[in-house]
Design an enzyme around this catalytic site. Structure first.
Site, mmCIF file in Angstrom:
data_model
loop_
_atom_site.group_PDB
_atom_site.id
_atom_site.type_symbol
_atom_site.label_atom_id
_atom_site.label_comp_id
_atom_site.label_asym_id
_atom_site.label_seq_id
_atom_site.Cartn_x
_atom_site.Cartn_y
_atom_site.Cartn_z
ATOM 1 C CB SER A 55 35.353 34.502 39.716
ATOM 2 O OG SER A 55 34.511 33.385 39.522
ATOM 3 C CE LYS A 56 31.372 41.564 40.805
ATOM 4 N NZ LYS A 56 31.259 42.627 39.886
#
Ligand code: GLU
Length: 484
Positions: free
Chosen positions: A257-258
């Site tokens: 994820s970011k």
């Protein structure tokens, strides 16, 4: 009854990459595109691009162009001269949805969002899995007609044939046999009230129309696959082979994820990762060349030659940035200096103008130690500005001022005597070592510090070679002045 789907006997291999334009190419999307490309090219098949832009609420202006740019940058060229945009084929999806309605395999549903919401809440209260209760399936033909005539908003739902078929089974090219119980499947919306198809309908129709033989996509689409298979069957179409790629995970095994790092391909490019390294790294996120092969560095051509879906793992693939750094460093090491010089242009502006020849010398001494292109010059600021340091750093062990001065004067004289034509990296190394003789530390340490002001740096001959004879003499002279 069980609907079993086995591999299809395609005469030609055709794959597609079908991104939704959400703003950038995700690193996981790059892997999906790459594997689809490699599989197609390995079999001399076709690779096609389709933009799945039917979800207008997620529309991002300019996203399609960015996607195309990133794919072209990676060299993953697609074969369709005209890219397919799903939003331009609404009438086709509508026609097929209506066909299913007329065959009683789909039905209009007039339930409002509020109605659906209260249905869901009731089911949750009863500890039941939320699922559409088919209330609109039981409307009489007159009621349906009436509602349509009065323009009541409605969607089209696919009627999951869960009375005739209890289990959908298929053989995934990566996961092997996969089965789903149809009673758990919801009657999917296939056409929304705004006339746009949902992902399920559009992707099945397009994969059929485009004669896609192998649907290669991320694991997150696995739960959609039984719905798709049932749609293929409802239309009477041949089912493609499905291959679901393993999830990409952070080192702590959470979903990539970011929050834990970059996910957009362009972010990696901006940080100075090379295309070849990114592709190589991404290729190995889930795929390996097979038993007995230790090979880690693959060009795109080699990947095409070696790729197979059988060698893709089921288990999640850890995205280890350290490995990418290492791989990038390997590609940087192998790059001719002229090419490296071209690639580092975006990061040169933070340094003073020194000219091409000077930069190429900097790159020659840094090349083996760089993980990323944006690191150029970072570890060796003294290549661009005169160093500042304290005279005690000049001292090798407990040498006294007298010897220190002697050594630096000796170095100064040595440099002065080196003719311009011998000002080359290797020759300087030979000269410095010969001059040091037995007194390596005593001679080379103060010389190196006078040029760099640093405890650690490349050897003095490398620094001298880069900064040139004049600057070398000047720096040694300044060091001598520092001694009390
Ligand atoms: N549009 C989907 C995505 O954004 C494609 C899924 C598929 O390949 O079927 O990933």
């Amino acid at each position: 009854m069980t609907a079993t789907t086995t591999s299809k006997s395609h005469t030609s291999i055709r794959t597609r990459f079908a991104p939704s334009p959400t703003g950038y190419l995700h690193i996981g999307g790059l892997r999906t595109a790459l594997y689809s490309f490699l599989f197609a090219r390995h079999h001399d098949g076709g690779f096609y691009l389709r933009i799945e832009d039917t979800d207008r609420s997620r529309y991002v202006a300019g996203a399609e162009e960015k996607l195309q740019e990133s794919l072209k940058w990676a060299g993953l060229t697609w074969d369709n001269p005209e890219i397919i945009f799903q939003s331009q084929h609404l009438s086709i999806y509508k026609k097929y949805a209506e066909q299913l309605v007329s065959e009683k395999k789909a039905y209009p549903c007039f339930c409002s969002p509020e109605e659906l919401d209260s249905m869901r809440k009731e089911q949750q209260a009863k500890k039941m899995a939320p699922k559409y209760d088919r209330r609109c399936l039981h409307l009489s033909p007159q009621e349906v007609k009436q509602k349509i005539v009065t323009g009541e908003a409605h969607v089209i739902r696919f009627l999951i044939p869960n009375e005739e078929i209890v289990q959908v089974e298929y053989t995934d090219a990566i996961r092997g046999k996969v089965g789903f119980r149809t009673e758990l499947l919801d009657d999917q919306v296939i056409l929304k009230s705004d006339g746009f198809p949902t992902y399920h309908l559009a992707s099945v129709i397009d994969d059929h129309v485009m004669q896609i033989s192998h649907v290669i996509r991320g694991e997150e689409w696995l739960p959609s696959t039984p719905k798709h298979i049932l749609l293929y069957r409802a239309f009477g179409w041949e089912v493609p082979v499905f291959a679901h790629l393993p999830l990409l995970l952070n080192p702590d095994r959470s979903k990539l994820s970011k929050r834990q790092g970059d996910v957009a391909v362009e972010d990696y490019v901006q940080k100075g990762y090379l295309k070849e390294a990114i592709l190589n790294f991404v290729a190995l996120l889930g795929w390996n060349p097979g038993k007995g092969s230790e090979k880690e560095i693959f060009s795109l051509e080699e990947l095409v030659k070696n790729f197979s879906l059988e060698q893709v793992n089921k288990a999640g693939a850890i995205f280890d940035i350290k490995r990418l750094d290492w791989m990038n460093g390997e590609y940087i090491k192998r790059m001719p200096i002229d090419e490296l010089y071209k690639k580092v242009q975006p990061w040169m502006s933070k340094y003073p103008e020194v000219g091409e020849e000077y930069w190429k010398r900097v790159l020659a001494i840094e090349q083996d130690r760089l993980d990323r292109l944006d690191q150029i010059g970072e570890k060796n600021p003294f290549l661009f500005v005169d160093p500042e340091y304290n005279s005690t750093l000049l001292r090798w062990k407990d040498m006294d001022d007298k010897i220190l001065r002697e050594m630096l004067e000796k170095a100064h004289a040595m440099i002065q005597n080196i003719p311009k034509e011998n000002w080359d990296r290797e020759k300087l190394g030979e000269i410095f070592l010969a001059e040091a003789g037995e007194r390596r530390g005593e001679f080379l340490w103060p010389l190196r510090v006078s040029l760099t002001g640093a405890k650690q740096s490349p050897p003095p001959q490398d620094i001298a070679w880069v900064i040139g004879k004049e600057a070398t003499l000047k720096r040694i002279h300044i060091a001598i002045l520092l001694i009390s």
